[in-house]
Design a protein around this motif. Structure first.
Motif, PDB file in Angstrom:
ATOM      1  N   THR A  61       0.824  -1.210   0.000  1.00 36.59           N
ATOM      2  CA  THR A  61       0.000   0.000   0.000  1.00 36.59           C
ATOM      3  C   THR A  61       0.857   1.258   0.000  1.00 36.59           C
ATOM      4  O   THR A  61       0.461   2.295  -0.534  1.00 36.59           O
ATOM      5  CB  THR A  61      -0.915   0.012   1.253  1.00 36.59           C
ATOM      6  N   LEU A  62       2.041   1.165   0.580  1.00 37.89           N
ATOM      7  CA  LEU A  62       2.918   2.327   0.719  1.00 37.89           C
ATOM      8  C   LEU A  62       3.923   2.462  -0.422  1.00 37.89           C
ATOM      9  O   LEU A  62       4.847   3.287  -0.337  1.00 37.89           O
ATOM     10  CB  LEU A  62       3.667   2.266   2.056  1.00 37.89           C
ATOM     11  N   ASN A  63       3.775   1.683  -1.469  1.00 31.16           N
ATOM     12  CA  ASN A  63       4.655   1.860  -2.636  1.00 31.16           C
ATOM     13  C   ASN A  63       4.555   3.298  -3.139  1.00 31.16           C
ATOM     14  O   ASN A  63       3.457   3.842  -3.287  1.00 31.16           O
ATOM     15  CB  ASN A  63       4.265   0.891  -3.756  1.00 31.16           C
ATOM     16  N   GLY A  64       5.694   3.886  -3.389  1.00 28.02           N
ATOM     17  CA  GLY A  64       5.742   5.293  -3.765  1.00 28.02           C
ATOM     18  C   GLY A  64       6.151   6.198  -2.619  1.00 28.02           C
ATOM     19  O   GLY A  64       6.494   7.367  -2.840  1.00 28.02           O
ATOM     20  N   MET A  65       6.122   5.677  -1.390  1.00 29.36           N
ATOM     21  CA  MET A  65       6.592   6.463  -0.247  1.00 29.36           C
ATOM     22  C   MET A  65       8.039   6.886  -0.459  1.00 29.36           C
ATOM     23  O   MET A  65       8.863   6.108  -0.942  1.00 29.36           O
ATOM     24  CB  MET A  65       6.478   5.635   1.039  1.00 29.36           C
ATOM     25  N   GLN A  66       8.349   8.134  -0.109  1.00 24.86           N
ATOM     26  CA  GLN A  66       9.697   8.653  -0.271  1.00 24.86           C
ATOM     27  C   GLN A  66      10.498   8.496   1.031  1.00 24.86           C
ATOM     28  O   GLN A  66       9.977   8.759   2.116  1.00 24.86           O
ATOM     29  CB  GLN A  66       9.653  10.123  -0.670  1.00 24.86           C
ATOM     30  N   VAL A  67      11.743   8.066   0.879  1.00 28.51           N
ATOM     31  CA  VAL A  67      12.626   7.887   2.031  1.00 28.51           C
ATOM     32  C   VAL A  67      13.886   8.725   1.810  1.00 28.51           C
ATOM     33  O   VAL A  67      14.611   8.524   0.830  1.00 28.51           O
ATOM     34  CB  VAL A  67      13.024   6.406   2.217  1.00 28.51           C
ATOM     35  N   SER A  68      14.106   9.678   2.694  1.00 25.68           N
ATOM     36  CA  SER A  68      15.345  10.473   2.612  1.00 25.68           C
ATOM     37  C   SER A  68      16.307  10.011   3.700  1.00 25.68           C
ATOM     38  O   SER A  68      15.880   9.688   4.820  1.00 25.68           O
ATOM     39  CB  SER A  68      15.048  11.968   2.779  1.00 25.68           C
ATOM     40  N   VAL A  69      17.589   9.970   3.361  1.00 23.54           N
ATOM     41  CA  VAL A  69      18.621   9.519   4.300  1.00 23.54           C
ATOM     42  C   VAL A  69      19.762  10.531   4.295  1.00 23.54           C
ATOM     43  O   VAL A  69      20.276  10.895   3.229  1.00 23.54           O
ATOM     44  CB  VAL A  69      19.170   8.125   3.910  1.00 23.54           C
ATOM     45  N   THR A  70      20.140  11.006   5.464  1.00 25.05           N
ATOM     46  CA  THR A  70      21.313  11.879   5.599  1.00 25.05           C
ATOM     47  C   THR A  70      22.203  11.356   6.712  1.00 25.05           C
ATOM     48  O   THR A  70      21.748  10.616   7.592  1.00 25.05           O
ATOM     49  CB  THR A  70      20.904  13.333   5.906  1.00 25.05           C
ATOM     50  N   GLN A  71      23.441  11.759   6.661  1.00 27.53           N
ATOM     51  CA  GLN A  71      24.430  11.269   7.627  1.00 27.53           C
ATOM     52  C   GLN A  71      25.400  12.384   7.978  1.00 27.53           C
ATOM     53  O   GLN A  71      25.954  13.019   7.084  1.00 27.53           O
ATOM     54  CB  GLN A  71      25.167  10.088   6.997  1.00 27.53           C
ATOM     55  N   LYS A  72      25.572  12.627   9.280  1.00 28.05           N
ATOM     56  CA  LYS A  72      26.481  13.675   9.737  1.00 28.05           C
ATOM     57  C   LYS A  72      27.312  13.186  10.911  1.00 28.05           C
ATOM     58  O   LYS A  72      26.864  12.334  11.685  1.00 28.05           O
ATOM     59  CB  LYS A  72      25.692  14.905  10.200  1.00 28.05           C
ATOM     60  N   LYS A  73      28.505  13.752  11.042  1.00 28.92           N
ATOM     61  CA  LYS A  73      29.268  13.498  12.259  1.00 28.92           C
ATOM     62  C   LYS A  73      28.526  14.146  13.419  1.00 28.92           C
ATOM     63  O   LYS A  73      27.932  15.224  13.272  1.00 28.92           O
ATOM     64  CB  LYS A  73      30.682  14.080  12.157  1.00 28.92           C
ATOM     65  N   LEU A  74      28.555  13.489  14.557  1.00 25.93           N
ATOM     66  CA  LEU A  74      27.876  14.044  15.732  1.00 25.93           C
ATOM     67  C   LEU A  74      28.377  15.445  16.041  1.00 25.93           C
ATOM     68  O   LEU A  74      27.592  16.332  16.409  1.00 25.93           O
ATOM     69  CB  LEU A  74      28.087  13.115  16.938  1.00 25.93           C
ATOM     70  N   ASP A 105      32.948  13.042  25.206  1.00 24.55           N
ATOM     71  CA  ASP A 105      33.912  13.664  24.300  1.00 24.55           C
ATOM     72  C   ASP A 105      34.300  12.710  23.172  1.00 24.55           C
ATOM     73  O   ASP A 105      34.412  13.113  22.008  1.00 24.55           O
ATOM     74  CB  ASP A 105      35.170  14.090  25.068  1.00 24.55           C
ATOM     75  N   LYS A 106      34.504  11.441  23.522  1.00 23.25           N
ATOM     76  CA  LYS A 106      34.845  10.431  22.508  1.00 23.25           C
ATOM     77  C   LYS A 106      33.690  10.243  21.523  1.00 23.25           C
ATOM     78  O   LYS A 106      33.898  10.072  20.318  1.00 23.25           O
ATOM     79  CB  LYS A 106      35.209   9.107  23.181  1.00 23.25           C
ATOM     80  N   CYS A 107      32.453  10.249  22.054  1.00 21.92           N
ATOM     81  CA  CYS A 107      31.273  10.139  21.182  1.00 21.92           C
ATOM     82  C   CYS A 107      31.235  11.290  20.181  1.00 21.92           C
ATOM     83  O   CYS A 107      31.000  11.090  18.985  1.00 21.92           O
ATOM     84  CB  CYS A 107      29.992  10.166  22.019  1.00 21.92           C
ATOM     85  N   ILE A 108      31.473  12.499  20.682  1.00 19.63           N
ATOM     86  CA  ILE A 108      31.443  13.681  19.825  1.00 19.63           C
ATOM     87  C   ILE A 108      32.460  13.569  18.700  1.00 19.63           C
ATOM     88  O   ILE A 108      32.189  13.922  17.548  1.00 19.63           O
ATOM     89  CB  ILE A 108      31.689  14.956  20.654  1.00 19.63           C
ATOM     90  N   ASP A 109      33.611  13.033  19.019  1.00 24.27           N
ATOM     91  CA  ASP A 109      34.708  12.957  18.043  1.00 24.27           C
ATOM     92  C   ASP A 109      34.553  11.808  17.044  1.00 24.27           C
ATOM     93  O   ASP A 109      35.074  11.896  15.928  1.00 24.27           O
ATOM     94  CB  ASP A 109      36.052  12.802  18.771  1.00 24.27           C
ATOM     95  N   SER A 110      33.852  10.727  17.442  1.00 25.33           N
ATOM     96  CA  SER A 110      33.963   9.514  16.621  1.00 25.33           C
ATOM     97  C   SER A 110      32.642   8.902  16.174  1.00 25.33           C
ATOM     98  O   SER A 110      32.655   7.861  15.510  1.00 25.33           O
ATOM     99  CB  SER A 110      34.754   8.447  17.396  1.00 25.33           C
ATOM    100  N   THR A 111      31.497   9.482  16.516  1.00 20.43           N
ATOM    101  CA  THR A 111      30.234   8.857  16.113  1.00 20.43           C
ATOM    102  C   THR A 111      29.483   9.705  15.091  1.00 20.43           C
ATOM    103  O   THR A 111      29.760  10.885  14.907  1.00 20.43           O
ATOM    104  CB  THR A 111      29.318   8.576  17.324  1.00 20.43           C
ATOM    105  N   TYR A 112      28.501   9.066  14.460  1.00 22.86           N
ATOM    106  CA  TYR A 112      27.720   9.689  13.382  1.00 22.86           C
ATOM    107  C   TYR A 112      26.228   9.581  13.687  1.00 22.86           C
ATOM    108  O   TYR A 112      25.784   8.640  14.358  1.00 22.86           O
ATOM    109  CB  TYR A 112      28.012   8.990  12.048  1.00 22.86           C
ATOM    110  N   VAL A 113      25.476  10.531  13.155  1.00 16.32           N
ATOM    111  CA  VAL A 113      24.016  10.513  13.267  1.00 16.32           C
ATOM    112  C   VAL A 113      23.424  10.290  11.877  1.00 16.32           C
ATOM    113  O   VAL A 113      23.675  11.074  10.955  1.00 16.32           O
ATOM    114  CB  VAL A 113      23.474  11.831  13.855  1.00 16.32           C
TER     115      VAL A 113
END
Length: 350
Positions: free
Chosen positions: A99-112, A152-160
């Motif tokens: 039923t949801l065919n055609g739904m749009q999915v956006s994906v972005t990725q940033k460093k924390l 601090d380590k999370c800020i430097d090395s993880t992504y959202v």
């Protein structure tokens, strides 16, 4: 000889303490490194979208956010700026998902680190979130400094990773989504609760709204570092006819619309000149209106990161003409604050 033995004994104790401290420090470092290297935390969502039943299907427009906090080892490669289409290059698993065919999915990725304006303020917020969500005993004076170093380590090395699923079309059947996958970027995302449910106890006539009210501003979503128990729908505009009433309804049982007395009972303060009642009455033609209509989650929100409010704004003219407007308003915790979950896991394992 006795004095010499005592000195040697003291040296042994001091050396033992130093070794113990070093070993504890190393164990914390090893646990922190292992925790961050394998980190992948997805949002815990409760999305139940309620839709009034129409014979030809009801036009709905929803845009629901999903987040993942992860280590560099778990990031996605080759994300398309144009997004993905369900049924073509994005796929859903569950019940009636075609039923949801055609739904749009956006994906972005940033460093924390790119999501944060002030590191020190961010650290304070994360520490407060952990205390509020998991208890003050999790962060003590003894481990506070270690907790801050971990953040601090999370800020430097993880992504959202941010994922938005947007559907703007007719719906005429119940749907249950269990999983999203986008093979081209090797994304698999388990969805713990995303349902679309048909309800029969409300009439829906959005096309008539423009004849009664000219909306200039409406609210879309509520995001923050915590998921509040209270939300609100606000709108501005001008009446086109003399109106008997404008009233907000909840389509799902997990939300209660609040009146003035209940606002006070829940300690919700309302400032400014906007009306804060869930019902406006006897509004004259060509009058400018600004209104805040509040609601309260009766369902448990402590264990989830996102909830969607399924609301219906009903307008009735003095001449008996009626219209209604569908509102789907997500309230959610932004992905950068999932570091609180990672910190809690790290502290309890350490």
């Amino acid at each position: 000889m006795l004095g010499l033995n005592k000195r040697n004994s003291k040296r042994t104790i001091v050396v033992g303490i130093i070794v113990a401290v070093v070993m504890i420090g190393l164990s914390w470092w090893v646990i922190a490194r292992r925790n961050l290297k394998n980190l992948s935390i997805d949002s815990n969502v409760n999305y139940s979208v309620f839709v009034p039943t129409e014979k030809s299907g009801t036009d709905i427009c929803i845009s629901l956010p999903f987040y993942r906090l992860c280590s560099k080892d778990n990031i996605l490669e080759g994300i398309k700026d144009t997004g993905y289409t369900v049924g073509d290059d994005a796929f859903l698993e569950g019940r009636n998902v075609d039923t949801l065919n055609g739904m749009q999915v956006s994906v972005t990725q940033k460093k924390l680190s790119d999501c944060i304006d002030n590191n020190e303020e961010y650290k304070k917020q994360i520490l407060q979130m952990v205390k509020k969500s998991y208890g003050v005993h999790v962060i003590t004076e003894e481990n506070k400094e270690k907790a801050e170093r971990y953040i601090d380590k999370c800020i430097d090395s993880t992504y959202v990773i941010s994922i938005f699923m947007t559907y703007d079309n007719k719906i005429a059947s119940d749907v249950e989504v269990k999983k999203l996958s986008i093979p081209s970027i090797n994304l698999t995302y388990d969805v713990n609760k995303f349902n679309i449910c048909m309800v029969k106890n409300h009439q829906f006539t959005e096309e008539e709204c423009d004849k009664l009210f000219d909306f200039s501003v409406t609210n879309g979503s509520l995001s923050n570092s915590i998921l509040s128990k209270a939300g609100y729908y606000d709108f501005e505009g001008k009446t086109k006819k003399n109106l008997k009433s404008v009233q907000l309804y909840s389509l799902n049982d997990g939300i209660k619309i609040l009146n003035e007395n209940e606002l006070s009972e829940k300690n919700i303060s309302v400032s400014g000149e906007a009306d804060s009642s869930p019902r406006l009455e006897d509004v004259s033609k060509n009058k400018s209106v600004e209104s805040y209509m509040y609601y309260w989650y009766t369902a448990d929100t402590k264990s989830i990161d996102a909830y969607v409010s399924s609301l219906l704004l009903s307008i009735e003219g003095n001449d008996g003409q009626k219209a209604s407007k569908l509102i789907y308003q997500p309230s959610f915790v932004d992905g950068e604050y999932y570091a609180a979950k990672a910190l809690k896991e790290y502290l309890t394992k350490a």
